[in-house]
Design an enzyme around this catalytic site. Structure first.
Site, mmCIF file in Angstrom:
data_model
loop_
_atom_site.group_PDB
_atom_site.id
_atom_site.type_symbol
_atom_site.label_atom_id
_atom_site.label_comp_id
_atom_site.label_asym_id
_atom_site.label_seq_id
_atom_site.Cartn_x
_atom_site.Cartn_y
_atom_site.Cartn_z
ATOM 1 C CG LEU A 13 3.186 -34.701 -55.612
ATOM 2 C CD1 LEU A 13 4.393 -34.169 -56.377
ATOM 3 C CD2 LEU A 13 2.289 -35.530 -56.523
ATOM 4 C CG LEU A 28 -13.748 -24.375 -49.389
ATOM 5 C CD1 LEU A 28 -12.620 -24.652 -48.409
ATOM 6 C CD2 LEU A 28 -14.481 -23.097 -49.006
ATOM 7 N NE ARG A 29 -17.090 -23.525 -57.291
ATOM 8 C CZ ARG A 29 -17.620 -24.559 -57.916
ATOM 9 N NH1 ARG A 29 -16.815 -25.461 -58.473
ATOM 10 N NH2 ARG A 29 -18.925 -24.721 -57.986
ATOM 11 N N GLY A 39 9.766 -33.469 -48.608
ATOM 12 C CA GLY A 39 10.412 -34.427 -47.709
ATOM 13 C C GLY A 39 11.778 -33.892 -47.344
ATOM 14 C CG ASN A 43 11.963 -29.764 -49.202
ATOM 15 O OD1 ASN A 43 11.717 -29.690 -50.404
ATOM 16 N ND2 ASN A 43 11.013 -29.819 -48.286
ATOM 17 N N PRO A 186 18.642 -30.236 -33.552
ATOM 18 C CG PRO A 186 19.198 -30.571 -31.301
ATOM 19 C CD PRO A 186 19.808 -30.433 -32.673
ATOM 20 C CG ASP A 257 13.892 -29.450 -45.026
ATOM 21 O OD1 ASP A 257 14.328 -30.147 -44.103
ATOM 22 O OD2 ASP A 257 12.725 -29.540 -45.456
ATOM 23 C CB VAL A 281 21.595 -18.638 -39.284
ATOM 24 C CG1 VAL A 281 20.671 -17.468 -38.961
ATOM 25 C CG2 VAL A 281 21.678 -19.583 -38.085
#
Length: 312
Positions: A13, A28-29, A39, A43, A186, A257, A281
């Site tokens: 998630l 930090l706001r 994942g 995706n 790869p 992905d 691509v």
């Protein structure tokens, strides 16, 4: 019947937010967080949906984070099957620093997955009545899942006669390629490892690619070259390079992905391998034009693809 099936054993998630500046030891706001399903295979399925195609996303999920992830997939219109796990699905965090435009990405390890939990995916795949044409297994393997998991999937691919595309790294990729995959994507470091080398130079990449093909580790090799596009290698088409146009890059998250989504959609359409990689691509480059972890947009992908066709 689904002709494309994606498998994600280590989904996440993904939570993203903005902050003015990242400082140590300060409260930090942050802005209201945005949640997205994440994942590798998830995706890929989400990008396929964005590009106008359809697929079936398989994943393992558990706990409130897993429920939220499945709800988000439903909202996006992505069809899925979820195998339940006792451990909670991991959550990743991305923080955008508005003052600099820098991204801070915090990736969490996956939960421990028991043997009965990961085995259900292989059993379901082996017993499918209607076999998909392409199965995309993508992403890392969480603790508890053996590094020959994708290899076991490759054995089923041979038995059930579907084309397996694996997009992962490390031992999981090396072992799976030993069984002879249809396509792998790869980067140069992973290509070196597949060829049994420690490192690789630009002068050697074509030689190493042909070595991997000659050893029968895959039929099609698409080597990701980052902003320089990709190198296609196959015995059928030889070596080809696809170099994308220069675009205004916002974030590289999701580019790999999106590229796989473009590749598998084009394969399903029966395109030539050169066209397949051009569209891949184009989708990967389109993803870099979107902010945060947003994937490719169809209109950007089509425009870049047309440019690539005109500049062959």
């Amino acid at each position: 019947m689904h002709k494309i099936l994606t498998i994600t054993i280590n989904p996440a998630l993904d939570k993203s937010t903005h902050v003015k500046r990242v400082l140590p030891e300060k409260k930090l706001r942050c802005d209201e967080p945005v949640y997205e399903p994440g994942g590798g295979g998830i995706n890929v399925s989400r990008a396929i949906h964005k590009l106008g195609g359809s697929s079936w996303a398989w994943l393992l999920s558990g706990g409130p984070a897993g429920e939220k992830l499945c709800d988000l997939l439903k909202e996006e219109g992505v069809e899925y099957w979820s195998g339940q796990t006792k451990s909670w699905t991991r959550e990743n965090l991305m923080v955008m620093e508005d003052s600099t435009g820098d991204q801070f990405r915090f990736g969490m390890p996956g939960p421990y997955i028991e043997e009965s939990e990961w085995q259900q995916v292989l059993d379901k795949l082996e017993k499918l009545e209607q076999v998909p044409e392409y199965v995309v297994a993508s992403g890392s393997l969480p603790p508890g899942v053996p590094d020959d998991f994708y290899l076991r999937m490759a054995v089923i691919a041979h038995k059930r006669n579907f084309k397996l595309i694996v997009d992962t790294s490390g031992e999981a990729l090396v072992k799976a390629a030993g069984e002879g995959l249809y396509l792998i994507k790869p980067n140069l470091g992973e290509l070196a490892k597949l060829a049994g080398k420690d490192h690789i130079s630009a002068m050697e990449q074509e030689e190493f690619a042909m070595q991997v093909l000659n050893e029968g580790k895959c039929k099609v090799l698409v080597v990701s070259l980052g902003p320089r596009g990709a190198m296609l290698a196959s015995k059928e088409s030889g070596i080809h390079y696809v170099v994308p146009p220069t675009v205004k890059q916002q974030s590289a998250v999701g580019a790999g992905d999106s590229m796989v989504a473009g590749i598998v959609m084009s394969l399903l359409r029966g395109c030539s391998l050169e066209e397949v990689v051009r569209y891949g691509v184009a989708a990967g480059t389109a993803a870099t034009m979107t902010p945060g972890s947003e994937l490719c947009r169809k209109e950007d992908t089509e425009e870049i693809y047309q440019w690539l066709m005109e500049h062959r």
